[in-house]
Write an enzyme that holds these catalytic residues in place. Structure first.
Site, mmCIF file in Angstrom:
data_model
loop_
_atom_site.group_PDB
_atom_site.id
_atom_site.type_symbol
_atom_site.label_atom_id
_atom_site.label_comp_id
_atom_site.label_asym_id
_atom_site.label_seq_id
_atom_site.Cartn_x
_atom_site.Cartn_y
_atom_site.Cartn_z
ATOM 1 C CG HIS A 1 -5.672 1.560 5.415
ATOM 2 N ND1 HIS A 1 -5.203 2.500 6.293
ATOM 3 C CD2 HIS A 1 -4.645 0.701 5.180
ATOM 4 C CE1 HIS A 1 -3.928 2.224 6.571
ATOM 5 N NE2 HIS A 1 -3.566 1.144 5.906
ATOM 6 C CB SER B 1 5.545 -2.071 11.962
ATOM 7 O OG SER B 1 5.084 -0.764 12.256
ATOM 8 C CG ASN C 1 -1.662 1.237 1.474
ATOM 9 O OD1 ASN C 1 -1.764 2.074 0.563
ATOM 10 N ND2 ASN C 1 -2.219 1.390 2.666
ATOM 11 C CE LYS D 1 0.215 3.241 4.849
ATOM 12 N NZ LYS D 1 0.230 3.362 6.285
ATOM 13 C CD GLU E 1 -2.724 5.247 7.033
ATOM 14 O OE1 GLU E 1 -2.771 5.359 5.796
ATOM 15 O OE2 GLU E 1 -1.745 4.763 7.637
ATOM 16 N N GLY F 1 2.641 1.879 10.877
ATOM 17 C CA GLY F 1 3.569 2.997 10.712
ATOM 18 C C GLY F 1 4.276 3.395 11.995
ATOM 19 C CD GLU G 1 -3.339 -3.013 7.495
ATOM 20 O OE1 GLU G 1 -2.247 -3.194 6.967
ATOM 21 O OE2 GLU G 1 -4.016 -1.981 7.313
HETATM 22 C C1 PEP Z 1 -0.642 -0.173 6.134
HETATM 23 O O1 PEP Z 1 -0.705 0.989 5.791
HETATM 24 O O2 PEP Z 1 -1.538 -0.948 5.784
HETATM 25 C C2 PEP Z 1 0.489 -0.594 6.944
HETATM 26 C C3 PEP Z 1 0.455 -1.772 7.465
HETATM 27 O O3 PEP Z 1 1.516 0.316 7.104
HETATM 28 P P1 PEP Z 1 2.989 0.018 7.723
HETATM 29 O O4 PEP Z 1 3.477 -1.262 7.080
HETATM 30 O O5 PEP Z 1 3.798 1.194 7.362
HETATM 31 O O6 PEP Z 1 2.793 -0.161 9.200
#
Ligand code: PEP
Length: 250
Positions: A94, A210, A9, A11, A96, A170, A164
């Site tokens: 997601h 992460s 992703n 973003k 976010e 992040g 997630e």
């Molecule tokens: C994500 O945005 O779905 C995500 C898991 O981000 P990151 O790997 O940066 O934690």
């Protein structure tokens, strides 16, 4: 047998030309991988990335989608527009979108059903905040997000679930492989109750939060973790390629 499914992703990163350069590197490095791979650039880069992916088995994903086919929805991008660009998968729900833009389960459910009805595959994201985890409500939250997000959807064939934990996205903090696997098992058992055992067993459940080259193999070794949704570490070939090749000694 569930085919491992690794998704990136991107973003709100990368102009069209930057996205194109990364997509070209990934095609060169990953085209012979037996795993399922998807990349989700920003809307503005979808067309350019699609051209790089012609003839490759890497799937093109979008990061979001509007809830209606068309109409007066300033700033939204519709399922028809995504299909027109050759998008095959859309990430919905997601964290976010949920927490920064106030998307709720009802809206997400509307998008899931619309995407599926137009033949797009969906990666439906669920996960608890740190506060919810600390108060012991992780499974309750995830169950509610899944029940509501999938409400009215007859079959799971076009759906992948991404678990997630919001506090791991992040932040550099990852759920332990065992904790993540426990939640994945809970999700699979819930899907067996909501649908049936066969669909639940076939369901790909990705972990996201992460993920890096140094923890991908440990996560993917768990019984109920079938794939990874990768944010930050999907932004360069140097980190995404070893994640996709997690079992090749990385
Ligand atoms: C994500 O945005 O779905 C995500 C898991 O981000 P990151 O790997 O940066 O934690």
């Amino acid at each position: 047998m569930r085919t491992p499914y690794i998704a990136g992703n991107w973003k709100m990163h990368k102009t069209a030309s930057e996205a194109e350069a990364l997509a070209r590197d990934l095609v060169r490095s990953l085209d012979r991988e037996a795993k399922k791979v998807m990349i989700a650039p920003a809307f503005t880069a979808l067309g350019a990335v699609k051209r790089c992916l012609e003839g490759s088995h890497i799937l093109l994903g979008a990061q979001n989608m509007g809830p209606e086919e068309q109409g007066a929805h300033t700033g939204e991008v519709s399922v028809l527009m995504l299909k027109d660009l050759g998008v095959e998968v859309v990430i919905l729900g997601h964290s976010e979108r949920r927490h920064k833009y106030g998307e709720g389960d009802e809206l997400i459910n509307q998008k899931v059903k619309l995407a599926v009805s137009h033949g797009l595959d969906v990666v439906l994201c669920v996960g608890e905040t740190l506060e919810q985890r600390d108060s012991g409500t992780t499974t309750g939250i995830v169950e509610e997000q899944l029940r509501r997000g999938l409400n009215g959807l007859g079959a799971l064939a076009q759906v992948t679930i991404a678990y997630e934990p919001v506090w791991a996205i992040g932040t550099g903090k990852t759920a332990t492989a065992k904790d993540a696997d426990d939640t994945h098992r809970f999700i699979r058992e819930l899907l067996a109750r909501l649908y049936n055992q066969k669909e639940a067993e076939e369901m790909i459940i990705q972990y996201g939060g992460s993920v890096k080259p140094n923890n991908a193999a440990e996560l993917m070794a768990m019984e109920n973790i079938d794939g990874l949704l990768v944010g930050g570490a999907s932004l360069t070939a140097d980190s995404f390629v070893p994640i996709v090749r997690y079992d090749a000694g990385s």
